[in-house]
Write a protein that holds these residues in place. Structure first.
Motif, mmCIF file in Angstrom:
data_model
loop_
_atom_site.group_PDB
_atom_site.id
_atom_site.type_symbol
_atom_site.label_atom_id
_atom_site.label_comp_id
_atom_site.label_asym_id
_atom_site.label_seq_id
_atom_site.Cartn_x
_atom_site.Cartn_y
_atom_site.Cartn_z
ATOM 1 N N ASN A 6 12.288 14.592 23.146
ATOM 2 C CA ASN A 6 12.219 13.129 23.265
ATOM 3 C C ASN A 6 11.054 12.551 22.465
ATOM 4 N N ASN A 7 10.997 12.955 21.208
ATOM 5 C CA ASN A 7 10.006 12.456 20.241
ATOM 6 C C ASN A 7 8.570 12.919 20.523
ATOM 7 N N MET A 33 23.028 13.322 32.560
ATOM 8 C CA MET A 33 22.182 13.319 31.367
ATOM 9 C C MET A 33 23.025 13.527 30.126
ATOM 10 N N ILE A 34 22.485 13.083 29.004
ATOM 11 C CA ILE A 34 23.039 13.411 27.694
ATOM 12 C C ILE A 34 22.031 14.356 27.050
ATOM 13 N N LYS A 36 21.035 16.506 23.495
ATOM 14 C CA LYS A 36 21.298 16.700 22.066
ATOM 15 C C LYS A 36 20.267 17.664 21.490
ATOM 16 N N LEU A 41 25.476 16.709 19.935
ATOM 17 C CA LEU A 41 25.697 16.560 21.374
ATOM 18 C C LEU A 41 26.128 17.880 22.004
ATOM 19 N N ASN A 57 14.687 19.784 17.433
ATOM 20 C CA ASN A 57 14.482 18.430 17.941
ATOM 21 C C ASN A 57 15.469 18.202 19.093
ATOM 22 N N ALA A 59 16.808 16.076 22.522
ATOM 23 C CA ALA A 59 16.796 14.795 23.238
ATOM 24 C C ALA A 59 17.474 14.980 24.585
ATOM 25 N N VAL A 60 16.811 14.542 25.623
ATOM 26 C CA VAL A 60 17.396 14.539 26.967
ATOM 27 C C VAL A 60 17.348 13.093 27.452
ATOM 28 N N ILE A 61 18.517 12.494 27.608
ATOM 29 C CA ILE A 61 18.571 11.078 27.957
ATOM 30 C C ILE A 61 19.190 10.932 29.341
ATOM 31 N N HIS A 62 18.433 10.354 30.250
ATOM 32 C CA HIS A 62 18.901 10.198 31.622
ATOM 33 C C HIS A 62 19.794 8.968 31.745
#
Lengths: 67, 197
Positions: A6-7, A33-34, A36, A41, A57, A59-62
């Motif tokens: 997450n950056n 969650m998503i 990537k 994905l 890199n 990404a875990v997006i809730h």
């Protein structure tokens, strides 16, 4: 290994992790969650197989309800 | 602040040929659609299966006399009362992966405007997985009040995230007009950034 999560840079004491390992280590227990890795994905059922390596890199997006 | 160098007339001209899909006509979708109509977007494709209820009026762009009407019909009417220039295509149905891919196929951008977390996951996975070049603007986290500084924007590939990414709706943390409107307009603003590039 060092990854971007997450950056943000994060260091893990492993050469390889699955997405599920990462979620467990980070204590991400949220059920929706998503995820990537390097822009690709990975759905819930793929998280046990998808591997994370040094330099990746992630990404875990809730999924937060409301709208 | 960067000066973007377009007059309102030029902005309208650019937007007139563009199409935006809105998935959900609740607090996020109704307010986002109204903003996009005001600035001169050419085409909106709005999908929702619900009807307007009294409880919606604390944040959604509907009026008291529209209670009981289909949201897509009521929203189309409200949009056209503001602008006759925008073409509004409506679909009264519950979206699933097939519907998303079919109905939003010709869109330049999709706005995720669902309320339920599982529906948000469904549309984001469908779009990111099946049409990875389609920009999608999600609203994640806007329940409650105050806490302005937690609302933020970030880009994750073609996924654009607006919201606080933490405040879930609950009985004691309801979605309310100010923060829902902030995130809905942040989504509309993101759509403009994508379309005017």
């Amino acid at each position: 290994m060092k990854i971007t999560l997450n950056n943000r840079e994060e260091i893990f004491d492993a050469d390889e992790l699955t997405i599920n390992d990462l979620l467990k280590t980070k204590n991400y227990t949220f059920h929706l969650m998503i995820t990537k890795v390097n822009g690709k994905l990975f759905r819930k059922e793929e998280r046990d197989k998808a591997k994370i390596h040094d330099g990746d890199n992630v990404a875990v997006i809730h999924m937060i309800s409301g709208g | 602040m960067n000066t973007q160098g377009l007059t309102f007339k030029q902005i309208r001209k650019k937007l007139s040929g563009k199409t935006v899909g809105i998935a959900g006509a609740g607090g996020l979708g109704s307010n986002c659609a109204i903003s996009l109509a005001r600035v001169g977007l050419g085409n909106l494709v709005i999908v929702d299966f619900d009807v307007v209820s009294e409880g919606n009026l604390n944040r959604q762009y509907y009026f008291h006399e529209q209670i009981g009407q289909k949201k897509v019909l009521a929203l189309k009417e409200n949009i056209q009362r503001i602008s006759k220039d925008v073409k509004v295509e409506i679909h009264d149905l519950k979206l699933g992966p097939d519907g998303i891919l079919r109905i939003f196929k010709a869109c330049d951008v999709i706005v995720e405007a669902f309320d339920r977390a599982d529906m948000k996951q469904m549309i984001l996975e469908t779009v990111l997985g099946e049409v990875p070049n389609m920009p999608i603007v999600a609203g994640l986290g806007m329940a409650g009040w105050g806490d302005n500084e937690s609302i933020h924007f970030r880009k994750e590939g073609m996924l654009y995230i607006c919201g606080d990414e933490k405040n879930e709706i609950a009985g004691d943390n309801p979605p309310l007009a100010p923060r829902v409107g902030m995130v809905a307009n942040m989504q509309a603003n993101t759509v403009l950034e994508i379309l005017l590039k």
